[in-house]
Design a protein around this motif. Sequence first.
Motif, mmCIF file in Angstrom:
data_model
loop_
_atom_site.group_PDB
_atom_site.id
_atom_site.type_symbol
_atom_site.label_atom_id
_atom_site.label_comp_id
_atom_site.label_asym_id
_atom_site.label_seq_id
_atom_site.Cartn_x
_atom_site.Cartn_y
_atom_site.Cartn_z
ATOM 1 N N LEU A 281 38.363 50.605 46.666
ATOM 2 C CA LEU A 281 38.258 49.262 46.528
ATOM 3 C C LEU A 281 39.142 48.597 47.556
ATOM 4 O O LEU A 281 40.213 48.990 47.599
ATOM 5 C CB LEU A 281 38.890 48.829 44.899
ATOM 6 C CG LEU A 281 38.048 49.697 43.965
ATOM 7 C CD1 LEU A 281 38.992 49.669 42.596
ATOM 8 C CD2 LEU A 281 37.000 48.784 43.622
ATOM 9 N N PHE A 282 38.528 47.309 48.137
ATOM 10 C CA PHE A 282 38.913 46.898 49.207
ATOM 11 C C PHE A 282 39.844 45.687 48.687
ATOM 12 O O PHE A 282 39.235 44.900 48.068
ATOM 13 C CB PHE A 282 38.339 46.695 50.427
ATOM 14 C CG PHE A 282 37.615 47.967 50.858
ATOM 15 C CD1 PHE A 282 38.408 48.835 51.744
ATOM 16 C CD2 PHE A 282 36.253 48.179 50.578
ATOM 17 C CE1 PHE A 282 37.736 50.222 52.429
ATOM 18 C CE2 PHE A 282 35.701 49.321 51.205
ATOM 19 C CZ PHE A 282 36.501 50.060 51.941
ATOM 20 N N VAL A 283 41.015 45.444 48.827
ATOM 21 C CA VAL A 283 41.645 44.262 48.027
ATOM 22 C C VAL A 283 42.646 43.784 49.328
ATOM 23 O O VAL A 283 42.897 44.372 50.029
ATOM 24 C CB VAL A 283 42.455 44.873 46.890
ATOM 25 C CG1 VAL A 283 41.706 45.123 45.774
ATOM 26 C CG2 VAL A 283 43.557 45.874 47.117
ATOM 27 N N ASP A 284 43.319 42.580 48.802
ATOM 28 C CA ASP A 284 44.080 42.010 49.990
ATOM 29 C C ASP A 284 44.984 41.086 48.984
ATOM 30 O O ASP A 284 44.660 39.750 49.073
ATOM 31 C CB ASP A 284 43.370 41.103 51.028
ATOM 32 C CG ASP A 284 44.315 40.681 52.147
ATOM 33 O OD1 ASP A 284 45.544 40.968 52.057
ATOM 34 O OD2 ASP A 284 43.836 39.599 52.744
ATOM 35 N N CYS A 285 45.958 41.697 48.685
ATOM 36 C CA CYS A 285 46.642 40.959 47.349
ATOM 37 C C CYS A 285 48.237 41.186 47.650
ATOM 38 O O CYS A 285 48.814 42.456 47.651
ATOM 39 C CB CYS A 285 46.441 41.567 46.096
ATOM 40 S SG CYS A 285 46.935 40.515 44.766
ATOM 41 N N THR A 286 48.944 40.042 47.578
ATOM 42 C CA THR A 286 50.399 40.057 47.535
ATOM 43 C C THR A 286 51.210 40.234 46.352
ATOM 44 O O THR A 286 52.264 40.496 46.215
ATOM 45 C CB THR A 286 50.876 38.862 48.444
ATOM 46 O OG1 THR A 286 50.523 37.666 47.725
ATOM 47 C CG2 THR A 286 50.641 38.626 49.826
ATOM 48 N N GLN A 287 50.287 39.922 45.306
ATOM 49 C CA GLN A 287 50.973 40.163 44.011
ATOM 50 C C GLN A 287 51.561 41.678 43.619
ATOM 51 O O GLN A 287 50.942 42.407 44.158
ATOM 52 C CB GLN A 287 50.208 39.798 42.845
ATOM 53 C CG GLN A 287 49.626 38.458 42.732
ATOM 54 C CD GLN A 287 48.443 38.020 41.796
ATOM 55 O OE1 GLN A 287 47.389 38.429 42.089
ATOM 56 N NE2 GLN A 287 48.686 37.071 41.087
ATOM 57 N N PRO A 288 52.733 41.763 43.196
ATOM 58 C CA PRO A 288 53.336 42.971 43.282
ATOM 59 C C PRO A 288 53.181 43.836 41.991
ATOM 60 O O PRO A 288 53.720 45.084 42.072
ATOM 61 C CB PRO A 288 54.964 42.560 43.238
ATOM 62 C CG PRO A 288 54.946 41.341 42.309
ATOM 63 C CD PRO A 288 53.661 40.638 42.806
ATOM 64 N N TYR A 289 52.490 43.430 40.923
ATOM 65 C CA TYR A 289 52.130 44.119 39.841
ATOM 66 C C TYR A 289 50.801 44.697 39.738
ATOM 67 O O TYR A 289 49.980 43.707 39.596
ATOM 68 C CB TYR A 289 52.844 43.862 38.671
ATOM 69 C CG TYR A 289 54.142 43.265 38.569
ATOM 70 C CD1 TYR A 289 55.137 44.286 38.710
ATOM 71 C CD2 TYR A 289 54.735 42.001 38.751
ATOM 72 C CE1 TYR A 289 56.600 44.156 38.554
ATOM 73 C CE2 TYR A 289 56.079 41.843 38.967
ATOM 74 C CZ TYR A 289 56.847 42.965 38.866
ATOM 75 O OH TYR A 289 58.344 42.726 38.921
ATOM 76 N N LEU A 290 50.467 46.080 39.856
ATOM 77 C CA LEU A 290 49.162 46.400 39.671
ATOM 78 C C LEU A 290 49.000 47.114 38.278
ATOM 79 O O LEU A 290 49.846 47.697 37.934
ATOM 80 C CB LEU A 290 48.846 47.408 41.031
ATOM 81 C CG LEU A 290 47.398 48.386 40.794
ATOM 82 C CD1 LEU A 290 46.339 47.354 40.999
ATOM 83 C CD2 LEU A 290 47.543 49.423 41.882
ATOM 84 N N VAL A 291 47.798 46.796 37.651
ATOM 85 C CA VAL A 291 47.763 47.232 36.448
ATOM 86 C C VAL A 291 46.159 47.920 36.431
ATOM 87 O O VAL A 291 45.466 47.158 36.886
ATOM 88 C CB VAL A 291 47.757 46.072 35.323
ATOM 89 C CG1 VAL A 291 47.414 46.586 33.737
ATOM 90 C CG2 VAL A 291 49.158 45.522 35.175
ATOM 91 N N MET A 292 46.272 49.067 35.941
ATOM 92 C CA MET A 292 44.789 49.691 35.794
ATOM 93 C C MET A 292 44.464 50.071 34.382
ATOM 94 O O MET A 292 45.522 50.641 33.879
ATOM 95 C CB MET A 292 44.830 51.148 36.645
ATOM 96 C CG MET A 292 45.039 50.704 38.187
ATOM 97 S SD MET A 292 45.056 51.917 39.301
ATOM 98 C CE MET A 292 43.518 52.299 39.657
ATOM 99 N N HIS A 293 43.447 49.567 33.817
ATOM 100 C CA HIS A 293 42.890 50.331 32.440
ATOM 101 C C HIS A 293 42.217 51.418 32.724
ATOM 102 O O HIS A 293 40.930 51.415 33.404
ATOM 103 C CB HIS A 293 42.338 48.951 31.638
ATOM 104 C CG HIS A 293 42.230 49.460 30.042
ATOM 105 N ND1 HIS A 293 41.283 48.906 29.573
ATOM 106 C CD2 HIS A 293 42.768 50.389 29.280
ATOM 107 C CE1 HIS A 293 41.470 49.551 28.266
ATOM 108 N NE2 HIS A 293 42.286 50.195 28.166
ATOM 109 N N LEU A 294 42.427 52.702 32.273
ATOM 110 C CA LEU A 294 42.079 53.933 32.672
ATOM 111 C C LEU A 294 41.531 54.749 31.783
ATOM 112 O O LEU A 294 42.485 54.746 30.596
ATOM 113 C CB LEU A 294 42.718 54.744 33.716
ATOM 114 C CG LEU A 294 43.204 53.936 35.225
ATOM 115 C CD1 LEU A 294 43.919 54.934 35.840
ATOM 116 C CD2 LEU A 294 41.815 53.652 35.884
#
Length: 160
Positions: A56-69
């Motif tokens: 997945l190509f992203v361009d995000c400065t937000q510091p918290y990544l959440v994944m529901h796996l």
Amino acid sequence: MDITPVVPPNDAPLEVEHLDCQVMGNEVHVVDDDQLDISTPIPTIELLGSESKIRLFVDCTQPYLVMHLKFMNKFMSIEIVCIDDENKERIFRLSNKTSYVTVDENICKAPIEAKDGWQYVPFDLEDLVANAFGCSYYKCVEITVTGSIRIGKIYFESRR
């Protein structure tokens, strides 16, 4: 709190073709998962086998990544590519095959606890970049998921 959705994008129907991504392998599909909602099964991205991968190509400065796996008691890995404040690429490779942490110049390999079933997995990217590489997080540019797993949601948050 600001949220930037990656999967699914903006409450749109989940279709891999509408994601900014690269799919590798023949076993990447959108499937309904009735464990998330019995009355209306929710579409998820399913990867099966060690050769299945979605980048997945992203361009995000937000510091918290959440994944529901949904972990399926098989080998899987997650690679997160960040850019630091010096414009250097910093890579985190997390896997349930790995048993200890190693850090090289720009790659951190670490284990991820993957209990069977659905889990929310949060990543504090500011903290990870600072602790692993001694510099400051600027943005995330890529997330790759490999192996046998289901992806329900991936999003970024501005705070916990």
